[in-house]
Motif scaffolding. Structure first.
Motif, PDB file in Angstrom:
ATOM      1  N   SER A   1      93.454  40.605  48.343  1.00  0.00           N
ATOM      2  CA  SER A   1      92.185  40.125  47.828  1.00  0.00           C
ATOM      3  C   SER A   1      92.174  38.605  47.726  1.00  0.00           C
ATOM      4  O   SER A   1      93.143  38.001  47.252  1.00  0.00           O
ATOM      5  N   VAL A   2      91.083  37.989  48.169  1.00  0.00           N
ATOM      6  CA  VAL A   2      90.951  36.537  48.091  1.00  0.00           C
ATOM      7  C   VAL A   2      90.803  36.103  46.636  1.00  0.00           C
ATOM      8  O   VAL A   2      90.000  36.659  45.890  1.00  0.00           O
ATOM      9  N   ASP A   3      91.567  35.104  46.242  1.00  0.00           N
ATOM     10  CA  ASP A   3      91.491  34.576  44.877  1.00  0.00           C
ATOM     11  C   ASP A   3      91.767  33.090  44.937  1.00  0.00           C
ATOM     12  O   ASP A   3      92.894  32.666  45.179  1.00  0.00           O
ATOM     13  N   CYS A   4      90.729  32.287  44.736  1.00  0.00           N
ATOM     14  CA  CYS A   4      90.863  30.832  44.864  1.00  0.00           C
ATOM     15  C   CYS A   4      90.789  30.095  43.532  1.00  0.00           C
ATOM     16  O   CYS A   4      91.374  29.019  43.390  1.00  0.00           O
ATOM     17  N   LEU A   5      90.047  30.643  42.575  1.00  0.00           N
ATOM     18  CA  LEU A   5      89.822  29.953  41.308  1.00  0.00           C
ATOM     19  C   LEU A   5      89.995  30.929  40.152  1.00  0.00           C
ATOM     20  O   LEU A   5      89.818  32.136  40.303  1.00  0.00           O
TER      21      LEU A   5
ATOM     22  N   ILE B   1      94.442  33.880  54.511  1.00  0.00           N
ATOM     23  CA  ILE B   1      93.152  33.188  54.491  1.00  0.00           C
ATOM     24  C   ILE B   1      92.820  32.557  55.842  1.00  0.00           C
ATOM     25  O   ILE B   1      91.668  32.181  56.081  1.00  0.00           O
ATOM     26  N   SER B   2      93.802  32.473  56.744  1.00  0.00           N
ATOM     27  CA  SER B   2      93.539  31.963  58.086  1.00  0.00           C
ATOM     28  C   SER B   2      92.888  33.007  58.987  1.00  0.00           C
ATOM     29  O   SER B   2      92.450  32.680  60.091  1.00  0.00           O
ATOM     30  N   HIS B   3      92.837  34.246  58.532  1.00  0.00           N
ATOM     31  CA  HIS B   3      92.276  35.326  59.351  1.00  0.00           C
ATOM     32  C   HIS B   3      91.154  36.041  58.614  1.00  0.00           C
ATOM     33  O   HIS B   3      91.095  37.269  58.571  1.00  0.00           O
ATOM     34  N   LEU B   4      90.255  35.259  58.031  1.00  0.00           N
ATOM     35  CA  LEU B   4      89.121  35.821  57.305  1.00  0.00           C
ATOM     36  C   LEU B   4      87.789  35.413  57.926  1.00  0.00           C
ATOM     37  O   LEU B   4      86.760  35.430  57.262  1.00  0.00           O
ATOM     38  N   GLY B   5      87.813  35.048  59.198  1.00  0.00           N
ATOM     39  CA  GLY B   5      86.591  34.611  59.852  1.00  0.00           C
ATOM     40  C   GLY B   5      85.865  35.732  60.573  1.00  0.00           C
ATOM     41  O   GLY B   5      86.321  36.878  60.647  1.00  0.00           O
ATOM     42  N   SER B   6      84.724  35.395  61.139  1.00  0.00           N
ATOM     43  CA  SER B   6      83.858  36.385  61.766  1.00  0.00           C
ATOM     44  C   SER B   6      84.469  36.999  63.014  1.00  0.00           C
ATOM     45  O   SER B   6      84.195  38.167  63.331  1.00  0.00           O
ATOM     46  N   ARG B   7      85.288  36.236  63.728  1.00  0.00           N
ATOM     47  CA  ARG B   7      85.902  36.799  64.933  1.00  0.00           C
ATOM     48  C   ARG B   7      86.821  37.964  64.569  1.00  0.00           C
ATOM     49  O   ARG B   7      86.781  39.021  65.195  1.00  0.00           O
ATOM     50  N   ASP B   8      87.657  37.795  63.545  1.00  0.00           N
ATOM     51  CA  ASP B   8      88.531  38.881  63.114  1.00  0.00           C
ATOM     52  C   ASP B   8      87.725  40.054  62.560  1.00  0.00           C
ATOM     53  O   ASP B   8      88.059  41.224  62.805  1.00  0.00           O
TER      54      ASP B   8
ATOM     55  N   PHE C   1      83.440  31.791  50.605  1.00  0.00           N
ATOM     56  CA  PHE C   1      84.033  30.481  50.862  1.00  0.00           C
ATOM     57  C   PHE C   1      85.084  30.556  51.966  1.00  0.00           C
ATOM     58  O   PHE C   1      85.131  29.734  52.874  1.00  0.00           O
ATOM     59  N   ALA C   2      85.936  31.583  51.909  1.00  0.00           N
ATOM     60  CA  ALA C   2      86.987  31.736  52.909  1.00  0.00           C
ATOM     61  C   ALA C   2      86.393  31.991  54.290  1.00  0.00           C
ATOM     62  O   ALA C   2      86.856  31.422  55.295  1.00  0.00           O
TER      63      ALA C   2
END
Length: 517
Positions: A154-158, A201-208, A385-386
């Motif tokens: 799970s993404v957790d930034c703040l 977090i490097s693989h959370l874009g639309s292409r993936d 954000f990611a």
């Protein structure tokens, strides 16, 4: 605020986004992928182990919705990096609502955001007027995008405390006009540390995510994909169409993002749309007694600035432990502009602000941030954000500053008067872009698709719908109205009939179709 506002207008975060520099070839490549590679066979051949959805809920609302025993949930395993399928894996939460009749297959849905819960969206579609006809023909399936909702890691930034202090904004993310380079570096490191590593977090874009969606299609047993994407979901759908054109059966894209446009043009256009919506709200408001924006719509921008700018230096206390900041007030108003039926709530909130009260604006802000009853925030905005940082092109501080000044010129009611230098909030993200712009360049082999575009959409200007339809060679359903998106959830018979007929029959919609809300 409408109960289902989140799905009609998923925060525009996606529309304030774009790309980076230097990803792995597997992520950045725009080559088509028509068949699964042999090393992906095990992923494509997996079976979903459906069961109760109770353990998948991540919000107070979903705890109730997912208790419905008619819903089925499972976890889909996908490779973190499709270029290294023998490496690390992650899991996506998947929710299915079984068809009420004999299904033609599945309809995969995405509510936008990015990172709004597809599981929650699928579960709640049954409450909308346009749903029953589609429900007879399709299993409706929603998935939580990688890193978000019920998906893991799970993404957790703040921290929640940082979220309460408006470090992350629902509409304009981190607000790059106020961040230093050290702060952009810190937030990238914090996201990596809190989310399972820089590789996650490097693989959370639309292409993936488009690759995930094709894997889901196959696991659901569908030879071709039926898809409904809203707002950011139109970007995801367009990327899928570019990558897997032969795997598309039907595709409805509502609240369009134009794949030809980079971040500068897109954001300026969107801010112009916000100003148009604000001006329309001000005109409506001026007809009523006691309008907080005054009786002259031409002066509404100035009056709005008089109301909110004092919050820059003196946030307004709300209750015993909260405060309404300038950021919170502005994003609450933006959130309320997405749908004209919410404008009376915005007027009520601004009337309170003029009287020194901020409770309604803060409540709208909290809704946009998915603040839960126990004070916890979901990670939807952090997921947005990611995704944003994996999809957007890079701008220098000079370019970012110039862009933001153009945005303020397009939407002067959003100008805080500070005229500060700005930074790209993703400048220290550990990965490069998943997309290049335009991200759709070849539609050969793509069957007829359908774009739905509202003429007065504040977040997805109508010209962007026209641009997406032109790029995909799609049919265009133009809808007269003042809201973000129109299909399935607006309760409009004209729109829903055209959309349902297209999805069921898989034939091109009527040329130049037109509806009114």
């Amino acid at each position: 605020m409408s109960r289902f506002a989140r799905f009609r207008r998923p925060l525009a975060v996606a529309l304030l986004s774009s790309v980076l520099v230097g990803c792995s070839a597997s992520t950045a490549s725009t080559d088509r992928v028509d068949e699964a590679l042999p090393e992906l066979t095990a992923f494509y051949d997996q079976k979903l182990d459906y069961g109760s959805c109770a353990g998948f809920a991540t919000t107070d609302r979903d705890v109730k919705a997912f208790a419905n025993k008619q819903l089925q949930c499972a976890r889909l395993t996908v490779p973190l990096d499709y270029g290294n399928p023998k490496g690390r894996t992650i899991q996506l939460g998947v929710l299915k609502v079984a068809a009420t009749g004999e299904p033609k297959g599945s309809l995969v849905v995405n509510p936008g955001g990015p990172a709004s819960s597809g599981m929650s969206f699928a579960a709640q579609l049954k409450d909308f007027k346009g749903y029953p006809r589609i429900a007879r023909q399709f299993d409706v399936v929603g998935f939580d995008m990688r890193g978000t909702g019920a998906s893991t890691p799970s993404v957790d930034c703040l921290t929640d405390a940082e979220r309460r202090n408006d470090l992350l904004m629902a509409i304009n993310l981190f607000g790059g006009e106020t961040w230093t380079e050290n702060e952009t570096r810190r937030v990238a490191a914090s996201c990596a540390d809190g989310s399972g590593g820089a590789d996650v977090i490097s693989h959370l874009g639309s292409r993936d995510t488009a690759r995930d969606m094709d894997l889901l299609r196959a696991v659901l047993g569908d030879e071709q994909l039926n898809y409904f994407g809203f707002s950011y979901g139109t970007r995801l759908g367009a990327v899928y169409a570019q990558t897997f054109p032969g795997k598309v059966r039907t595709m409805v894209l509502d609240g369009a993002m134009d794949p030809r446009l980079g971040i500068e043009k897109r954001m300026v256009d969107q801010y112009a749309g916000f100003q148009q919506a604000f001006d329309a709200l001000a005109t409506d408001c001026a007809r009523a007694a006691g309008c907080p924006l005054g009786t002259d719509p031409a002066k509404a921008t100035s009056r709005f600035q008089q109301l909110v700018r004092p919050l820059l230096d003196r946030p307004l206390p709300v209750g015993t432990d909260r405060r309404l900041t300038y950021r919170g007030a502005v994003e609450a108003v933006l959130f309320g502009l997405y749908h004209s039926t919410d404008w009376p709530t915005v007027v009520k909130a601004l009337t309170e602000l003029a009287a020194g009260q901020g409770r309604t604006l803060l409540a709208i802000r909290d809704g946009a941030h998915e603040l839960q009853a126990d004070g916890r925030y979901t990670n939807m905005l952090e997921g947005a954000f990611a995704t944003h940082c994996n999809d957007r092109e890079r701008l220098s501080p000079q370019q970012e500053t110039a862009m933001r000044r153009q945005m303020q010129a397009a939407a002067p009611f959003l100008d805080d008067g500070r005229n500060r230098q700005a930074r790209d909030i993703c400048e220290h993200w550990p990965a490069g872009p998943s997309l290049t712009y335009p991200y759709v360049t070849d539609t050969d082999g793509l069957p007829p698709t359908l774009v739905v575009s509202v003429t007065g959409d504040p977040a997805s200007p109508h010209q962007h719908g026209i641009g997406l339809a032109k790029t995909l060679g799609a049919g265009l359903l133009t809808v007269d109205g003042k809201q973000h998106g129109a299909a399935l959830v607006a309760g409009n018979d004209c729109v829903d009939s055209i959309v349902a007929t297209y999805l069921i029959d898989a034939k091109a919609a009527p040329a130049d179709a037109h509806c009114a809300l």
